[in-house]
Design a protein around this motif. Structure first.
Motif, PDB file in Angstrom:
ATOM      1  N   SER A  64       0.968  -0.755  -0.148  1.00 54.50           N
ATOM      2  CA  SER A  64       0.156  -0.206   0.248  1.00 54.50           C
ATOM      3  C   SER A  64       1.020   1.201  -0.180  1.00 54.50           C
ATOM      4  O   SER A  64       1.797   1.413   0.712  1.00 54.50           O
ATOM      5  CB  SER A  64      -0.515   0.276   1.275  1.00 54.50           C
ATOM      6  OG  SER A  64      -1.808   1.083   1.146  1.00 54.50           O
ATOM      7  N   ASN A  88      -1.435  -6.834  -4.490  1.00 51.31           N
ATOM      8  CA  ASN A  88      -2.825  -7.363  -3.246  1.00 51.31           C
ATOM      9  C   ASN A  88      -3.770  -8.108  -3.839  1.00 51.31           C
ATOM     10  O   ASN A  88      -4.118  -9.246  -3.888  1.00 51.31           O
ATOM     11  CB  ASN A  88      -3.259  -5.981  -3.061  1.00 51.31           C
ATOM     12  CG  ASN A  88      -2.484  -5.373  -2.023  1.00 51.31           C
ATOM     13  OD1 ASN A  88      -1.026  -5.642  -1.726  1.00 51.31           O
ATOM     14  ND2 ASN A  88      -2.627  -4.213  -1.643  1.00 51.31           N
ATOM     15  N   SER A 145      -6.845 -10.586   2.837  1.00 55.86           N
ATOM     16  CA  SER A 145      -7.408  -9.362   2.640  1.00 55.86           C
ATOM     17  C   SER A 145      -7.686  -8.368   4.357  1.00 55.86           C
ATOM     18  O   SER A 145      -6.244  -8.043   4.692  1.00 55.86           O
ATOM     19  CB  SER A 145      -9.307  -9.495   2.606  1.00 55.86           C
ATOM     20  OG  SER A 145      -9.805  -8.534   1.995  1.00 55.86           O
ATOM     21  N   SER A 146      -8.802  -7.546   4.246  1.00 55.23           N
ATOM     22  CA  SER A 146      -8.138  -6.261   5.056  1.00 55.23           C
ATOM     23  C   SER A 146      -9.795  -5.809   5.201  1.00 55.23           C
ATOM     24  O   SER A 146     -10.785  -6.039   4.728  1.00 55.23           O
ATOM     25  CB  SER A 146      -7.902  -4.835   4.554  1.00 55.23           C
ATOM     26  OG  SER A 146      -7.848  -4.374   5.118  1.00 55.23           O
ATOM     27  N   GLY A 164     -10.891  -2.596   5.579  1.00 56.93           N
ATOM     28  CA  GLY A 164     -10.565  -1.871   4.136  1.00 56.93           C
ATOM     29  C   GLY A 164     -11.025  -1.818   2.956  1.00 56.93           C
ATOM     30  O   GLY A 164     -11.377  -1.328   2.336  1.00 56.93           O
ATOM     31  N   TYR A 184      -5.068   0.807  -2.452  1.00 65.78           N
ATOM     32  CA  TYR A 184      -4.877  -0.021  -0.994  1.00 65.78           C
ATOM     33  C   TYR A 184      -6.629  -0.489  -1.093  1.00 65.78           C
ATOM     34  O   TYR A 184      -6.512  -1.449  -1.491  1.00 65.78           O
ATOM     35  CB  TYR A 184      -4.800   0.132   0.069  1.00 65.78           C
ATOM     36  CG  TYR A 184      -4.356  -0.268   1.590  1.00 65.78           C
ATOM     37  CD1 TYR A 184      -3.726  -2.234   0.736  1.00 65.78           C
ATOM     38  CD2 TYR A 184      -5.541  -0.796   1.843  1.00 65.78           C
ATOM     39  CE1 TYR A 184      -3.809  -2.946   2.372  1.00 65.78           C
ATOM     40  CE2 TYR A 184      -6.043  -2.523   3.306  1.00 65.78           C
ATOM     41  CZ  TYR A 184      -5.181  -2.845   3.232  1.00 65.78           C
ATOM     42  OH  TYR A 184      -5.018  -4.209   4.086  1.00 65.78           O
ATOM     43  N   GLU A 185      -7.892  -0.138  -0.973  1.00 66.69           N
ATOM     44  CA  GLU A 185      -8.784  -0.187  -0.376  1.00 66.69           C
ATOM     45  C   GLU A 185      -9.115  -0.814  -2.634  1.00 66.69           C
ATOM     46  O   GLU A 185     -10.380  -1.906  -1.995  1.00 66.69           O
ATOM     47  CB  GLU A 185      -9.549   1.011   0.053  1.00 66.69           C
ATOM     48  CG  GLU A 185      -9.384   1.235   1.543  1.00 66.69           C
ATOM     49  CD  GLU A 185      -9.859   2.416   2.106  1.00 66.69           C
ATOM     50  OE1 GLU A 185     -11.085   3.307   1.677  1.00 66.69           O
ATOM     51  OE2 GLU A 185      -9.610   2.515   3.191  1.00 66.69           O
ATOM     52  N   LYS A 224      -8.107  -4.606  -2.178  1.00 72.75           N
ATOM     53  CA  LYS A 224      -8.181  -4.822  -1.174  1.00 72.75           C
ATOM     54  C   LYS A 224      -9.922  -6.120  -2.348  1.00 72.75           C
ATOM     55  O   LYS A 224     -10.770  -6.944  -1.484  1.00 72.75           O
ATOM     56  CB  LYS A 224      -8.087  -4.826  -0.296  1.00 72.75           C
ATOM     57  CG  LYS A 224      -7.303  -4.993   0.776  1.00 72.75           C
ATOM     58  CD  LYS A 224      -6.629  -6.274   0.631  1.00 72.75           C
ATOM     59  CE  LYS A 224      -5.172  -6.508   1.451  1.00 72.75           C
ATOM     60  NZ  LYS A 224      -4.249  -7.773   1.030  1.00 72.75           N
ATOM     61  N   HIS A 249      -9.812 -10.779   6.549  1.00 73.10           N
ATOM     62  CA  HIS A 249      -9.199  -9.503   7.807  1.00 73.10           C
ATOM     63  C   HIS A 249      -7.948 -10.382   8.792  1.00 73.10           C
ATOM     64  O   HIS A 249      -9.155 -10.566   9.881  1.00 73.10           O
ATOM     65  CB  HIS A 249     -10.482  -8.549   7.758  1.00 73.10           C
ATOM     66  CG  HIS A 249     -10.085  -7.611   9.230  1.00 73.10           C
ATOM     67  ND1 HIS A 249      -8.527  -6.881   8.338  1.00 73.10           N
ATOM     68  CD2 HIS A 249     -10.858  -6.922  10.134  1.00 73.10           C
ATOM     69  CE1 HIS A 249      -9.032  -6.227   9.067  1.00 73.10           C
ATOM     70  NE2 HIS A 249     -10.277  -5.561  10.552  1.00 73.10           N
ATOM     71  N   ALA A 305       1.043  -1.330   8.088  1.00 73.12           N
ATOM     72  CA  ALA A 305       0.958  -0.422   8.464  1.00 73.12           C
ATOM     73  C   ALA A 305       1.170   1.207   9.431  1.00 73.12           C
ATOM     74  O   ALA A 305       1.339   1.775   9.296  1.00 73.12           O
ATOM     75  CB  ALA A 305      -0.089  -1.276   9.905  1.00 73.12           C
ATOM     76  N   SER A 319     -13.741 -11.731   9.036  1.00 69.63           N
ATOM     77  CA  SER A 319     -12.622 -10.700  10.080  1.00 69.63           C
ATOM     78  C   SER A 319     -12.622 -11.334  11.473  1.00 69.63           C
ATOM     79  O   SER A 319     -13.377 -12.205  12.089  1.00 69.63           O
ATOM     80  CB  SER A 319     -13.588  -9.382  10.195  1.00 69.63           C
ATOM     81  OG  SER A 319     -12.448  -9.072  11.120  1.00 69.63           O
TER      82      SER A 319
END
Length: 294
Positions: free
Chosen positions: A126, A148, A174-175, A177, A188-189, A192, A215, A224, A265
């Motif tokens: 990212s 990604n 994943s995330s 996000g 990034y978003e 993902k 997630h 991060a 998640s």
């Protein structure tokens, strides 16, 4: 960025105290539930990937670890062998963006271990969340997608025929996000979000395997830190990577195959999700990307 879960664990350290009962890895470690199986983990040179590789080794699996740098992978191998002296660990460096290198890494692992049962696609990238998309360097913006999204595709493509033979599992990291629309986070978003959709397509096209988009929580990884995500969202990333590792063991155990093709998640107690939401999730085809009008 998990909310605080209600945790119940037989583990006592501060780190393990975050692992709730439903994903307690001790069942897998004591029972060696992955003995005879082979897990391939990308992005295994540090952080979440390193923790996942260690957890599979402790559960009896042979582990193939991959990242770009041989020396950092050797560090991961040394850490695993210090904890699990008789573990079978193979190092297979590759850049996830290079389909030929990925194919060599996967085929090398299968030749070395004889099979493949689990693929954990963990590598991620990212840009910092601080610049509008048109002001970005175009190649750097696209690089996030190459890692990604294309990186996951490359490993799935190389591993699929082997996973089909073993009716294996894939976890794509994943995330949360993927569900957001944050200013300056388009690379990034979007990547993902697209990854989650890729997982849905893989589940449709390859029914012999099970795949999840996952997630891993708010982990203070190097990514991060470099992207200043804590500052961006005004939260502390305090989830240990071992939380994600424990949940990953759980996801690929076979019990939760009904989540195939869906987003999950680590912040959700998986036992509660199954008990209270499974019927609704399956009936209404939830935890996938869709438009809803009410």
């Amino acid at each position: 960025m998990c909310s605080e879960p209600t945790l119940s664990s037989t583990l006592t350290s501060d780190v393990w105290a975050r692992i709730y009962a439903a994903i307690d890895p001790q069942h897998h470690w004591k029972g060696q539930t992955y003995k005879g199986k082979v897990a391939f983990i990308t992005g295994a040179s540090r952080g979440i990937g390193r923790a996942i590789a260690l957890f599979y080794a402790k559960a009896g699996a042979s582990v193939a670890i991959s990242a770009r740098k041989q020396e950092t992978l050797q560090q991961t191998k040394d850490i695993i062998l210090e904890d699990v002296p008789h573990a079978q660990v193979g190092i297979f460096p590759a850049d996830v963006k290079d389909p030929d290198a990925v194919a060599v890494a996967v085929s090398g692992a299968v030749e070395y271990f004889g099979r493949l049962d689990v693929l954990i696609a963990n590598a991620g990238a990212s840009l910092a969340f601080d610049t509008p998309m048109v002001d970005r360097d175009a190649k750097m913006w696209w690089n996030t997608f190459e890692v990604n999204l294309f990186g996951v595709y490359n490993f799935v493509r190389a591993a699929m025929m082997h996973l089909q033979r073993t009716h294996g599992h894939i976890v794509a990291i994943s995330s949360i996000g993927a569900q957001f629309r944050s200013r300056f986070a388009s690379d990034y978003e979007i990547s993902k979000h697209a990854l989650n959709r890729l997982v849905e397509f893989i589940a449709q096209e390859y029914p012999e395997i099970k795949i999840f988009s996952f997630h891993p929580g708010g982990v203070r990884t190097e990514l991060a830190i470099s992207t200043r995500l804590e500052e961006k969202f005004g939260v502390e990333f305090s989830d240990p990577p071992e939380l994600a590792a424990a949940a990953t063991l759980c996801l690929t155990s076979g019990r939760y195959d009904w989540l195939n093709g869906r987003f999950y998640s680590v912040c959700w107690d998986i036992e509660e999700v199954e008990r209270d939401w499974k019927d609704k999730i399956l009936e209404k085809e939830l935890l996938v990307s869709k438009l809803a009008v009410s």
